[in-house]
Design a protein around this motif. Structure first.
Motif, PDB file in Angstrom:
ATOM      1  N   LEU A   1       0.922  -1.309   0.313  1.00 33.88           N
ATOM      2  CA  LEU A   1      -0.008   0.046   0.303  1.00 33.88           C
ATOM      3  C   LEU A   1       1.059   1.373  -0.048  1.00 33.88           C
ATOM      4  O   LEU A   1       1.052   2.105  -0.614  1.00 33.88           O
ATOM      5  CB  LEU A   1      -1.030  -0.057   1.378  1.00 33.88           C
ATOM      6  CG  LEU A   1      -1.933  -0.792   1.018  1.00 33.88           C
ATOM      7  CD1 LEU A   1      -3.094  -0.700   2.649  1.00 33.88           C
ATOM      8  CD2 LEU A   1      -2.676  -0.608  -0.155  1.00 33.88           C
ATOM      9  N   LEU A   2       2.096   1.193   0.944  1.00 31.51           N
ATOM     10  CA  LEU A   2       2.819   2.581   0.782  1.00 31.51           C
ATOM     11  C   LEU A   2       3.572   2.790  -0.119  1.00 31.51           C
ATOM     12  O   LEU A   2       3.713   3.844  -1.044  1.00 31.51           O
ATOM     13  CB  LEU A   2       3.748   2.073   1.772  1.00 31.51           C
ATOM     14  CG  LEU A   2       4.848   3.479   1.938  1.00 31.51           C
ATOM     15  CD1 LEU A   2       4.274   4.204   2.011  1.00 31.51           C
ATOM     16  CD2 LEU A   2       5.709   2.941   3.184  1.00 31.51           C
ATOM     17  N   ARG A   3       3.654   1.425  -1.319  1.00 36.56           N
ATOM     18  CA  ARG A   3       4.457   1.535  -2.639  1.00 36.56           C
ATOM     19  C   ARG A   3       3.302   2.164  -3.295  1.00 36.56           C
ATOM     20  O   ARG A   3       3.194   3.224  -4.249  1.00 36.56           O
ATOM     21  CB  ARG A   3       4.695   0.299  -2.947  1.00 36.56           C
ATOM     22  CG  ARG A   3       5.856   0.023  -3.972  1.00 36.56           C
ATOM     23  CD  ARG A   3       6.286  -0.782  -4.559  1.00 36.56           C
ATOM     24  NE  ARG A   3       7.374  -0.776  -5.489  1.00 36.56           N
ATOM     25  CZ  ARG A   3       8.285  -1.421  -5.411  1.00 36.56           C
ATOM     26  NH1 ARG A   3       8.586  -2.430  -4.530  1.00 36.56           N
ATOM     27  NH2 ARG A   3       9.106  -1.286  -6.677  1.00 36.56           N
ATOM     28  N   GLU A   4       2.035   2.156  -3.605  1.00 36.43           N
ATOM     29  CA  GLU A   4       1.311   2.218  -4.165  1.00 36.43           C
ATOM     30  C   GLU A   4       0.934   3.748  -4.596  1.00 36.43           C
ATOM     31  O   GLU A   4       0.831   4.582  -4.852  1.00 36.43           O
ATOM     32  CB  GLU A   4      -0.335   1.318  -3.851  1.00 36.43           C
ATOM     33  CG  GLU A   4       0.466   0.399  -4.433  1.00 36.43           C
ATOM     34  CD  GLU A   4      -1.104  -1.051  -4.051  1.00 36.43           C
ATOM     35  OE1 GLU A   4      -2.305  -0.279  -3.854  1.00 36.43           O
ATOM     36  OE2 GLU A   4      -1.428  -2.016  -4.399  1.00 36.43           O
ATOM     37  N   ILE A   5       0.778   4.060  -2.777  1.00 39.80           N
ATOM     38  CA  ILE A   5       0.793   5.270  -2.993  1.00 39.80           C
ATOM     39  C   ILE A   5       1.759   6.699  -3.386  1.00 39.80           C
ATOM     40  O   ILE A   5       1.415   7.897  -3.515  1.00 39.80           O
ATOM     41  CB  ILE A   5       0.100   5.515  -1.231  1.00 39.80           C
ATOM     42  CG1 ILE A   5      -1.160   5.251  -0.641  1.00 39.80           C
ATOM     43  CG2 ILE A   5       0.349   7.111  -0.518  1.00 39.80           C
ATOM     44  CD1 ILE A   5      -1.420   5.485   1.368  1.00 39.80           C
ATOM     45  N   SER A   6       2.748   5.806  -3.225  1.00 42.56           N
ATOM     46  CA  SER A   6       4.155   6.559  -2.928  1.00 42.56           C
ATOM     47  C   SER A   6       3.782   7.248  -4.870  1.00 42.56           C
ATOM     48  O   SER A   6       3.953   8.739  -5.326  1.00 42.56           O
ATOM     49  CB  SER A   6       5.508   5.830  -2.779  1.00 42.56           C
ATOM     50  OG  SER A   6       5.536   4.706  -3.958  1.00 42.56           O
ATOM     51  N   LEU A   7       2.997   6.310  -5.676  1.00 47.04           N
ATOM     52  CA  LEU A   7       3.287   6.375  -7.097  1.00 47.04           C
ATOM     53  C   LEU A   7       2.477   7.539  -7.193  1.00 47.04           C
ATOM     54  O   LEU A   7       2.881   8.409  -8.320  1.00 47.04           O
ATOM     55  CB  LEU A   7       2.630   5.253  -8.097  1.00 47.04           C
ATOM     56  CG  LEU A   7       3.509   3.918  -8.067  1.00 47.04           C
ATOM     57  CD1 LEU A   7       2.274   3.234  -8.334  1.00 47.04           C
ATOM     58  CD2 LEU A   7       4.440   4.520  -9.182  1.00 47.04           C
ATOM     59  N   LEU A   8       1.320   7.944  -6.168  1.00 43.48           N
ATOM     60  CA  LEU A   8       0.446   9.313  -6.000  1.00 43.48           C
ATOM     61  C   LEU A   8       1.055   9.956  -5.857  1.00 43.48           C
ATOM     62  O   LEU A   8       0.732  11.014  -6.534  1.00 43.48           O
ATOM     63  CB  LEU A   8      -0.678   8.880  -5.877  1.00 43.48           C
ATOM     64  CG  LEU A   8      -1.577   7.209  -6.186  1.00 43.48           C
ATOM     65  CD1 LEU A   8      -2.404   6.545  -4.881  1.00 43.48           C
ATOM     66  CD2 LEU A   8      -2.553   7.717  -7.702  1.00 43.48           C
ATOM     67  N   LEU A   9       1.491  10.029  -5.233  1.00 43.93           N
ATOM     68  CA  LEU A   9       2.459  11.152  -4.587  1.00 43.93           C
ATOM     69  C   LEU A   9       3.446  11.694  -5.073  1.00 43.93           C
ATOM     70  O   LEU A   9       3.349  13.038  -5.541  1.00 43.93           O
ATOM     71  CB  LEU A   9       2.568  11.165  -3.371  1.00 43.93           C
ATOM     72  CG  LEU A   9       1.988  10.683  -2.287  1.00 43.93           C
ATOM     73  CD1 LEU A   9       2.787  10.161  -1.005  1.00 43.93           C
ATOM     74  CD2 LEU A   9       0.886  11.883  -1.909  1.00 43.93           C
ATOM     75  N   ALA A  10       4.245  10.659  -6.339  1.00 43.98           N
ATOM     76  CA  ALA A  10       5.838  11.291  -6.877  1.00 43.98           C
ATOM     77  C   ALA A  10       4.531  11.939  -8.164  1.00 43.98           C
ATOM     78  O   ALA A  10       5.441  12.593  -8.957  1.00 43.98           O
ATOM     79  CB  ALA A  10       5.739   9.936  -7.062  1.00 43.98           C
TER      80      ALA A  10
END
Length: 215
Positions: free
Chosen positions: A38-47
């Motif tokens: 989940l953290l990896r997926e959220i980081s894509l959106l934040l990036a």
């Protein structure tokens, strides 16, 4: 912290997908493997949000049908600096979106008694002064460690710095903004407060322990 009290350099990335995934991460029953994903997926959106204003230029290319002037990123590649150890969770997802970015690491831990930062490792590209720097750390709690890391990067010559956090506390936002008003902060949510141990409330616990199953 009311909206009126939020600093102008704070960007809250409250996309529905971000908030949904963040809720799953907050749940104490979510296992480490799912938490990391989940953290990896959220980081894509934040990036996606933090890279929105990257400078662009054009170059001539040929499509299968015609020649055209096509937009392309301008200048040197980004540097993503992870504040160890939990920052690596955001780093991995951002590298999925920006695989050519350079990578730096700063090892800082928070003294549990004084809540002050203690640095034990730092390695960043030598030409960091010529690149945009994205500092990543899931939790902006007291702001002590993050502020110290940003200052170390400035000491190395970094001038264009942005900070990406999953969760933030009002105290941490105020601290970083006071020390580094030139640094734009991106976060998925601003929680209520810090408790007496310096943890974000309601928060999600210790991000490093949740990621790696060490508690």
């Amino acid at each position: 912290m009311s909206k009126a009290d939020l600093p102008a350099n704070l960007v809250i990335v409250d996309h529905p997908l971000v908030l949904h995934k963040l809720t799953l991460m907050r749940d104490k029953h979510t296992p480490s493997a799912v938490f990391r994903q989940l953290l990896r997926e959220i980081s894509l959106l934040l990036a996606y949000e933090v890279a929105r204003d990257l400078p662009m230029t054009t170059q001539t290319i040929e499509t299968p049908l015609a020649e055209m002037e096509a937009p392309i990123l301008k200048g040197k590649k980004l540097v993503i600096v992870s504040i160890l150890r939990a920052g690596n969770g955001l780093l991995e997802g951002m590298l999925d979106l920006m695989p050519s970015a350079r990578v730096g690491h700063i090892g800082i831990y928070r003294n549990p008694d004084t809540l002050q930062p203690v640095e034990y490792y730092m390695k960043v590209p030598e030409d960091i002064a010529e690149r945009r720097v994205i500092v990543v750390d899931p939790m902006l709690a007291t702001g002590n460690s993050v502020s110290a890391a940003i200052q170390r990067l400035k000491d190395k010559g970094a001038k264009d710095i942005k900070l990406v956090c999953l969760l933030s506390a009002p105290e941490g936002i105020k601290h970083v903004n006071a020390d580094h008003p030139d640094v734009q902060i991106f976060t998925a949510a601003v929680d209520r407060k810090l408790n007496s141990h310096g943890y974000i409330v309601p928060g999600l616990g210790d991000a490093g322990d949740r990621m790696f199953g060490t508690k």
